[in-house]
Design a protein around this motif. Structure first.
Motif, PDB file in Angstrom:
ATOM      1  N   LYS A 177       0.844  -1.210   0.000  1.00  0.00           N
ATOM      2  CA  LYS A 177       0.000   0.000   0.000  1.00  0.00           C
ATOM      3  C   LYS A 177       0.875   1.253   0.000  1.00  0.00           C
ATOM      4  O   LYS A 177       0.581   2.219  -0.693  1.00  0.00           O
ATOM      5  CB  LYS A 177      -0.907   0.009   1.238  1.00  0.00           C
ATOM      6  CG  LYS A 177      -1.901  -1.123   1.244  1.00  0.00           C
ATOM      7  CD  LYS A 177      -3.313  -0.591   1.118  1.00  0.00           C
ATOM      8  CE  LYS A 177      -4.293  -1.707   0.920  1.00  0.00           C
ATOM      9  NZ  LYS A 177      -5.343  -1.743   1.949  1.00  0.00           N
ATOM     10  N   VAL A 178       1.931   1.216   0.803  1.00  0.00           N
ATOM     11  CA  VAL A 178       2.863   2.347   0.809  1.00  0.00           C
ATOM     12  C   VAL A 178       3.432   2.520  -0.591  1.00  0.00           C
ATOM     13  O   VAL A 178       3.483   3.624  -1.143  1.00  0.00           O
ATOM     14  CB  VAL A 178       4.004   2.101   1.829  1.00  0.00           C
ATOM     15  CG1 VAL A 178       5.077   3.182   1.702  1.00  0.00           C
ATOM     16  CG2 VAL A 178       3.471   2.032   3.252  1.00  0.00           C
ATOM     17  N   GLU A 179       3.818   1.401  -1.168  1.00  0.00           N
ATOM     18  CA  GLU A 179       4.409   1.427  -2.506  1.00  0.00           C
ATOM     19  C   GLU A 179       3.442   2.044  -3.517  1.00  0.00           C
ATOM     20  O   GLU A 179       3.845   2.830  -4.381  1.00  0.00           O
ATOM     21  CB  GLU A 179       4.763  -0.016  -2.890  1.00  0.00           C
ATOM     22  CG  GLU A 179       5.509  -0.126  -4.191  1.00  0.00           C
ATOM     23  CD  GLU A 179       5.875  -1.570  -4.515  1.00  0.00           C
ATOM     24  OE1 GLU A 179       6.105  -2.385  -3.586  1.00  0.00           O
ATOM     25  OE2 GLU A 179       5.913  -1.898  -5.702  1.00  0.00           O
ATOM     26  N   ARG A 180       2.176   1.710  -3.387  1.00  0.00           N
ATOM     27  CA  ARG A 180       1.198   2.228  -4.337  1.00  0.00           C
ATOM     28  C   ARG A 180       1.073   3.749  -4.234  1.00  0.00           C
ATOM     29  O   ARG A 180       1.029   4.451  -5.240  1.00  0.00           O
ATOM     30  CB  ARG A 180      -0.159   1.557  -4.106  1.00  0.00           C
ATOM     31  CG  ARG A 180      -1.107   1.799  -5.267  1.00  0.00           C
ATOM     32  CD  ARG A 180      -2.264   0.863  -5.236  1.00  0.00           C
ATOM     33  NE  ARG A 180      -3.212   1.299  -4.228  1.00  0.00           N
ATOM     34  CZ  ARG A 180      -4.150   0.533  -3.706  1.00  0.00           C
ATOM     35  NH1 ARG A 180      -4.251  -0.731  -4.061  1.00  0.00           N
ATOM     36  NH2 ARG A 180      -4.985   0.997  -2.819  1.00  0.00           N
ATOM     37  N   ILE A 181       1.048   4.228  -2.995  1.00  0.00           N
ATOM     38  CA  ILE A 181       0.947   5.684  -2.799  1.00  0.00           C
ATOM     39  C   ILE A 181       2.181   6.371  -3.387  1.00  0.00           C
ATOM     40  O   ILE A 181       2.081   7.381  -4.089  1.00  0.00           O
ATOM     41  CB  ILE A 181       0.799   6.010  -1.294  1.00  0.00           C
ATOM     42  CG1 ILE A 181      -0.574   5.539  -0.802  1.00  0.00           C
ATOM     43  CG2 ILE A 181       0.997   7.505  -1.033  1.00  0.00           C
ATOM     44  CD1 ILE A 181      -0.784   5.663   0.694  1.00  0.00           C
ATOM     45  N   VAL A 182       3.343   5.798  -3.110  1.00  0.00           N
ATOM     46  CA  VAL A 182       4.584   6.396  -3.612  1.00  0.00           C
ATOM     47  C   VAL A 182       4.566   6.418  -5.143  1.00  0.00           C
ATOM     48  O   VAL A 182       4.865   7.437  -5.780  1.00  0.00           O
ATOM     49  CB  VAL A 182       5.814   5.607  -3.092  1.00  0.00           C
ATOM     50  CG1 VAL A 182       7.083   6.075  -3.791  1.00  0.00           C
ATOM     51  CG2 VAL A 182       5.946   5.758  -1.578  1.00  0.00           C
ATOM     52  N   ARG A 183       4.166   5.316  -5.742  1.00  0.00           N
ATOM     53  CA  ARG A 183       4.156   5.242  -7.215  1.00  0.00           C
ATOM     54  C   ARG A 183       3.165   6.250  -7.802  1.00  0.00           C
ATOM     55  O   ARG A 183       3.473   6.962  -8.743  1.00  0.00           O
ATOM     56  CB  ARG A 183       3.820   3.810  -7.650  1.00  0.00           C
ATOM     57  CG  ARG A 183       3.827   3.631  -9.161  1.00  0.00           C
ATOM     58  CD  ARG A 183       3.694   2.178  -9.572  1.00  0.00           C
ATOM     59  NE  ARG A 183       4.937   1.443  -9.438  1.00  0.00           N
ATOM     60  CZ  ARG A 183       5.147   0.422  -8.629  1.00  0.00           C
ATOM     61  NH1 ARG A 183       4.175   0.009  -7.837  1.00  0.00           N
ATOM     62  NH2 ARG A 183       6.306  -0.187  -8.586  1.00  0.00           N
ATOM     63  N   GLU A 184       1.974   6.309  -7.198  1.00  0.00           N
ATOM     64  CA  GLU A 184       0.970   7.259  -7.709  1.00  0.00           C
ATOM     65  C   GLU A 184       1.487   8.694  -7.679  1.00  0.00           C
ATOM     66  O   GLU A 184       1.303   9.448  -8.623  1.00  0.00           O
ATOM     67  CB  GLU A 184      -0.312   7.173  -6.867  1.00  0.00           C
ATOM     68  CG  GLU A 184      -1.209   6.022  -7.260  1.00  0.00           C
ATOM     69  CD  GLU A 184      -2.391   5.850  -6.294  1.00  0.00           C
ATOM     70  OE1 GLU A 184      -3.020   4.789  -6.368  1.00  0.00           O
ATOM     71  OE2 GLU A 184      -2.666   6.768  -5.483  1.00  0.00           O
ATOM     72  N   GLU A 185       2.128   9.045  -6.587  1.00  0.00           N
ATOM     73  CA  GLU A 185       2.588  10.440  -6.456  1.00  0.00           C
ATOM     74  C   GLU A 185       3.796  10.720  -7.351  1.00  0.00           C
ATOM     75  O   GLU A 185       3.955  11.840  -7.825  1.00  0.00           O
ATOM     76  CB  GLU A 185       2.881  10.778  -4.990  1.00  0.00           C
ATOM     77  CG  GLU A 185       1.636  10.816  -4.112  1.00  0.00           C
ATOM     78  CD  GLU A 185       0.588  11.839  -4.569  1.00  0.00           C
ATOM     79  OE1 GLU A 185       0.939  12.793  -5.298  1.00  0.00           O
ATOM     80  OE2 GLU A 185      -0.596  11.675  -4.210  1.00  0.00           O
ATOM     81  N   MET A 186       4.631   9.724  -7.559  1.00  0.00           N
ATOM     82  CA  MET A 186       5.757   9.917  -8.482  1.00  0.00           C
ATOM     83  C   MET A 186       5.214  10.124  -9.902  1.00  0.00           C
ATOM     84  O   MET A 186       5.644  11.013 -10.623  1.00  0.00           O
ATOM     85  CB  MET A 186       6.698   8.707  -8.460  1.00  0.00           C
ATOM     86  CG  MET A 186       7.618   8.653  -7.270  1.00  0.00           C
ATOM     87  SD  MET A 186       8.762  10.054  -7.230  1.00  0.00           S
ATOM     88  CE  MET A 186       8.170  10.889  -5.790  1.00  0.00           C
ATOM     89  N   ASP A 187       4.260   9.273 -10.268  1.00  0.00           N
ATOM     90  CA  ASP A 187       3.676   9.392 -11.609  1.00  0.00           C
ATOM     91  C   ASP A 187       3.000  10.755 -11.762  1.00  0.00           C
ATOM     92  O   ASP A 187       3.143  11.423 -12.777  1.00  0.00           O
ATOM     93  CB  ASP A 187       2.665   8.261 -11.864  1.00  0.00           C
ATOM     94  CG  ASP A 187       3.357   6.893 -11.932  1.00  0.00           C
ATOM     95  OD1 ASP A 187       4.603   6.867 -12.054  1.00  0.00           O
ATOM     96  OD2 ASP A 187       2.664   5.863 -11.853  1.00  0.00           O
ATOM     97  N   ARG A 188       2.262  11.154 -10.712  1.00  0.00           N
ATOM     98  CA  ARG A 188       1.567  12.429 -10.757  1.00  0.00           C
ATOM     99  C   ARG A 188       2.552  13.588 -10.926  1.00  0.00           C
ATOM    100  O   ARG A 188       2.258  14.590 -11.575  1.00  0.00           O
ATOM    101  CB  ARG A 188       0.767  12.595  -9.465  1.00  0.00           C
ATOM    102  CG  ARG A 188       0.149  13.966  -9.316  1.00  0.00           C
ATOM    103  CD  ARG A 188      -1.274  13.925  -8.843  1.00  0.00           C
ATOM    104  NE  ARG A 188      -1.395  13.535  -7.459  1.00  0.00           N
ATOM    105  CZ  ARG A 188      -2.074  14.256  -6.565  1.00  0.00           C
ATOM    106  NH1 ARG A 188      -2.633  15.388  -6.925  1.00  0.00           N
ATOM    107  NH2 ARG A 188      -2.195  13.835  -5.341  1.00  0.00           N
ATOM    108  N   ALA A 189       3.739  13.452 -10.332  1.00  0.00           N
ATOM    109  CA  ALA A 189       4.743  14.516 -10.428  1.00  0.00           C
ATOM    110  C   ALA A 189       5.505  14.460 -11.749  1.00  0.00           C
ATOM    111  O   ALA A 189       6.436  15.233 -11.967  1.00  0.00           O
ATOM    112  CB  ALA A 189       5.710  14.417  -9.249  1.00  0.00           C
ATOM    113  N   GLY A 190       5.137  13.508 -12.596  1.00  0.00           N
ATOM    114  CA  GLY A 190       5.757  13.442 -13.912  1.00  0.00           C
ATOM    115  C   GLY A 190       7.041  12.634 -13.965  1.00  0.00           C
ATOM    116  O   GLY A 190       7.752  12.651 -14.970  1.00  0.00           O
ATOM    117  N   ALA A 191       7.357  11.914 -12.888  1.00  0.00           N
ATOM    118  CA  ALA A 191       8.558  11.072 -12.915  1.00  0.00           C
ATOM    119  C   ALA A 191       8.248   9.800 -13.707  1.00  0.00           C
ATOM    120  O   ALA A 191       7.103   9.351 -13.761  1.00  0.00           O
ATOM    121  CB  ALA A 191       8.990  10.729 -11.501  1.00  0.00           C
ATOM    122  N   ILE A 192       9.283   9.229 -14.332  1.00  0.00           N
ATOM    123  CA  ILE A 192       9.101   8.072 -15.214  1.00  0.00           C
ATOM    124  C   ILE A 192       9.720   6.848 -14.553  1.00  0.00           C
ATOM    125  O   ILE A 192      10.887   6.869 -14.167  1.00  0.00           O
ATOM    126  CB  ILE A 192       9.798   8.313 -16.565  1.00  0.00           C
ATOM    127  CG1 ILE A 192       9.388   9.670 -17.148  1.00  0.00           C
ATOM    128  CG2 ILE A 192       9.496   7.177 -17.531  1.00  0.00           C
ATOM    129  CD1 ILE A 192      10.263  10.096 -18.322  1.00  0.00           C
TER     130      ILE A 192
END
Ligand code: ATP
Ligand code: MG
Length: 596
Positions: free
Chosen positions: A52-67
């Motif tokens: 779940k932590v991983e999912r939040i981190v991934r979502e926010e990275m994607d949202r910030a435009g990181a690839i």
């Protein structure tokens, strides 16, 4: 998930070697199991929370435009030699062992990924047209931590989200850094962490600006300096404070006192009936390697051995080696006794700044700001078994000159004042570092020749930033922040399950049918549901429920059911609400939606 068919090995025993709450609770709730020192398995419940932590981190990275990409754990050591980090990382960098010349001896396990990502950037980020780019991965890291500690807070193998930004210029880096900083704030808020961002030291990663994201708790290993009015926050590795004011007492004549066998500050203070704040600690350092960081003024180099560096701090203060290394432009370590004896003419423990020239040996003097404003201080007399009273800066040792520097080289202490000039006192608090963002600049792109062609047709080094988050630490820090005597109180966002259904009398047909129906309906609504269908006593089940800390609990029991209701309770709240079985599903959905 039905508890009876799952694996949640809870235990009442408080493991002996587990000191901090998160470590105890993660073991007791059956989230993790230690395989070796600093090496843990994540059991099913623990792994769900981590995901779940991983999912939040991934979502926010994607949202910030990181690839997102994925880099290997095994790195050729040659890459680390190019940046000089085989040395800077020391024993933290784990190497495979093998016969001489074997590929294994040429391989290290990644503790972080600046080198491999720069290798990719060097190959593909060749034009200003592609920039800016931020790449990230969520991947396992290996570090030879000398003292793994506090469960998963400090381990030798852990999961990190590491991101790396590549920009054309400094303004671009500032913008990328800000985007990541803001993404970090969202990540920690969503994970339910009470965090603060503080100014941080860059350490062997390098670079100039950096911030750490901290969770204040006694379980942490870091200290942060916070002002009472919150106008300043920094890791004590870096924290600065307002300069101390000049003491204007009249200078008294120096006096020599016999202090047989009294070496430490405490011993001498007791003997001389003075306070540590009235003493000068005189420490002798020598260089290990240099330069510590590019761009800092380096020590005057001579053909022979670099001169020892004498550092003066107040008796109640500690030298901050990060500051000292920066000020001296070299990496320093305490001098061996023979050099101290040669320089001071006395045994270790009796050094002072006022008669150092008598040995004729060259040395540099670094005077901490707090010492430079002292009057009538006590210090070693450069004579075995003697100390001197009433030693004064300027009169008895210089504050100016070619080989003298006055600077801030100490660690701040409680009661120092805010460097902003607000006059607000600093308090030191223990904290866990959950994330760290750095402006790297061109440290890695220079060392590895990673350049791009700018719009003017000229090759320029990529300007980099790097951004790390420890996923396991987020999980443990969340437990540190949210627990009570009964167990964990998961924030809904990272709880392994959102809802726990307890069937109190599982042998009763009605109870089981109702519980089963609720379980199916909540699952169908897309919620994560754990169903305690075990044939165990009520008290036992409630204890387990509190321990594993699922945020919402529905209890289905014979008595309440006879009244047509089931009970709903939040893990963090004492009150119990009663609902008809149909209504409870709606209520739970509402509660989950409200917090996600
Ligand atoms: P520390 O100062 O605690 O050793 P660090 O500054 O070396 O950490 P970074 O290189 O900044 O750590 O790594 C980024 C993040 O990875 C940290 O903020 C932390 O959350 C996590 N992390 C680092 N080391 C460990 C470890 N040994 N175990 C678990 N997580 C870690
Ligand atoms: Mg760090």
């Amino acid at each position: 998930m039905r508890w009876s068919r799952y694996l949640i090995p809870t235990t009442k025993e408080v493991p002996k070697d587990a000191v901090v709450a998160s470590h105890q609770l993660m073991l007791r709730a059956g989230l993790i199991r230690q395989l070796a020192a600093g090496v843990y398995s994540y059991l099913p419940l623990g792994y769900r929370a981590l995901r779940k932590v991983e999912r939040i981190v991934r979502e926010e990275m994607d949202r910030a435009g990181a690839i997102e990409l994925h880099m290997p754990v095994m790195h050729p050591i040659e890459l680390w030699e190019q940046t000089g980090r085989t040395q800077a990382m020391g024993d933290v960098l784990l190497r495979l062992a093998g016969p001489d010349g074997d590929w294994r001896t040429q391989t290290v396990l990644g503790p972080t990924h600046e080198e491999p990502v720069t290798e990719i950037a060097r190959a593909y980020l060749n034009s200003y047209r592609i920039l800016p780019v931020t790449l990230y991965q969520i991947q396992v890291k290996f570090r030879g931590e000398a003292r793994p500690k506090s469960g998963v807070l400090r381990t030798r193998e852990f999961l990190m989200k590491d991101a790396y930004s590549f920009d054309r210029d400094k303004e671009g880096l500032d913008a990328s850094y800000k985007r990541m900083y803001e993404a970090y704030c969202r990540i920690f808020s969503r994970c339910g962490l009470p965090y603060i961002a503080v100014e941080a030291e860059s350490g062997p990663i390098g670079g100039d600006a950096s911030h750490e994201f901290m969770v204040l708790t006694d379980a942490g290993e870091d200290f942060v300096a916070l002002t009472e009015n919150s106008d300043y926050a920094a890791n004590t590795e870096r924290a600065v404070c307002a300069p101390l004011a000049q003491d204007n007492a009249a200078m008294l004549p120096i006096q020599e006192v016999h202090t047989p066998g009294q070496r430490t500050i405490d011993e001498v203070c007791a003997f001389l009936k003075t306070r540590p704040s009235q003493m000068i600690k005189t420490l002798v350092y020598v260089e290990t390697a240099r330069p510590a960081t590019a761009g800092t003024p380096s020590a005057k180099s001579t053909a022979e051995e670099p001169a020892p560096v004498v550092v003066l701090v107040r008796g109640d203060h500690e030298v901050n080696e990060n500051k000292l290394n920066r000020v001296s432009g070299a990496r320093l370590q305490l001098a061996p006794p023979d050099i101290i004896r040669k320089l001071t003419g006395a045994d270790v423990g009796f050094a002072g700044p006022h008669t150092l020239d008598k040995s004729g040996m060259k040395y540099r003097l670094i005077v901490d700001q707090a010492v430079s404003v002292m009057r009538n201080a006590a210090t070693g007399d450069n004579k075995t078994d003697y100390h001197a009273l009433n030693v004064n800066p300027t009169r008895d040792f210089p504050l100016t000159g070619d080989n003298v520097t006055v600077a801030d080289v100490r660690t701040v202490v409680n009661g120092d004042l805010s460097p902003t000039g607000s006059g607000s006192p600093i308090r030191l608090r223990k904290a866990i570092e959950v994330g760290h963002v750095f402006k790297l600049g061109t440290k890695y792109s220079d060392a590895m020749r990673a350049t791009f062609l700018d719009s003017d047709g000229k090759p320029k080094p990529l300007i980099m930033g790097c951004y790390g988050i420890g996923l396991n630490r987020i999980m443990a820090a969340a437990i540190e922040a949210h627990h009570d005597d009964g167990g964990i109180i998961w924030p809904l966002s990272i709880a392994p399950f959102q809802v726990l259904i307890i069937a109190l009398d599982p042998r009763e047909k009605d109870v089981m049918e109702t519980a089963d129906k609720l379980y199916k309906e909540l699952n169908a609504a897309g919620l994560d549901v754990l169903f305690d269908d075990r044939d165990e006593r009520a008290g036992f089940k409630f204890k387990d429920a509190d321990l594993i800390g699922i945020p919402l609990r529905i209890t289905v029991g014979r008595k309440a059911l006879a009244e047509g209701v089931v009970e709903l309770k939040g893990r963090s709240r004492p009150d119990v609400e009663k609902f008809a079985p149909d209504a409870v599903v709606r209520r739970v959905k509402e509660l989950v939606q409200a917090t996600s």
